[in-house]
Design an enzyme around this catalytic site. Sequence first.
Site: not given
Length: 433
Positions: A57, A59, A152, A210, A213, A309, A315
Amino acid sequence: MLDLLVTGAVPPEGGGPVDIAVKDGRIAEIAPRIEARAARTIDAGGNLATPPFVDPHFHMDATLSLGLPRMNESGTLLEGIRIWGELKPGLTPEAVKARALELLDWSVARGTLAVRTHVDVTDPALMAVDVLLEVREQMRGLVDIQLVAFPQDGLLRAPGGKELLVRALDKGVDVVGGIPHFERTEEDGRHSVRWLCELAAERGLLVDMHCDETDDPASRHVETLARETTRLGLEGRVTGSHLTSMHSMDNYYVSKLLPLMAEARLHAVCNPLINIHLMGRHDTYPKRRGLTRVPELLAAGVNVAFGHDCVMDPWYPLGSHDMLEVAHMGAHCLQMMGTTGLGRCFEAVTHGGARALGLADYGLAPGRAADFVILQARNPVEAIRLRPARLFVVRRGQVVATTPPVRATLTPDGQPPREVDFTPRRGPGCERP
């Protein structure tokens, strides 16, 4: 003649040292002692040999963009999403590709040779999709990359969300993604799960959503995901990522949910570094950890993997794509510090991720692809404790990265220098675990 012979390596399951013979990019033999000529011989010196690390996982389209256009000072998931929305209009293909390739250099050096990355498909130009398809092809010799079509901004919230996701799949994206808890209503979220799973079934694709979350215990889209998986015959092909609302759900409901997930053979991905950072932000005290229920999922027979992630993006401001750092954080935050728990944390960044990605050619066994890592550690527990040097990273039988052993030299006044490698000396009370 062999292409590569590794001598004196300790496998993750323990036991005496073994030799690993490699021929034509595959593991030819693993035995206590192999007598053969080889083009290259590596002495593992009693250190740990492990299959490569797997990040299920990530991005990659956002990675290494920290501070663009501003920092996430609140440290919240929603501010990160807002910053990403501000950043997207100014992204260029050249910048996205350069950052992705730099990150993957870090990945290989860390022994991470398989990555599943979510790519935002709510951009009408699908620029990041095109770039990461190029990156996947360019890096094929070093890293296995799966791309997830990730809406997203929400499949139904984003203008043309369904059409854009289908276009991304048509371009060659591997996996169907979703974000049901970010849709406008719970019903929209459930609709998105059904539609996406039906699309995956129609096309014969894997699913990775996802899912939930959030700290909201009423966010229960994983229940719908499990039901759609069994309804459509997708068992074993579907992953629920994050699942942080399970931390806040009452035990009675979870006692119903876990068997549903096990029946669907869902894979669960926990992201310890990012979830511990982003979750619980509305709490004062007590403050929730906000990680999914990993020990309970494992006890129910659900495959669990840990993901990194994010690395240096809207983030998360830290990270170097070290999956042992992920396992280290998971062991702490999930209170998995027993011998069994630490072993399961190590498995979550190796075999657990490989199962989620469906990597059939993975593992230290004769006939499998010769992908493995020699760590400066004697066993998985020591590897999590030290997050040690990757002495050798091997891809298809070729050494693709090396790191010198890490040692410190002390020079006390008036005493001979002495070396420290942060492992206990052998002796009473000092045996290696």
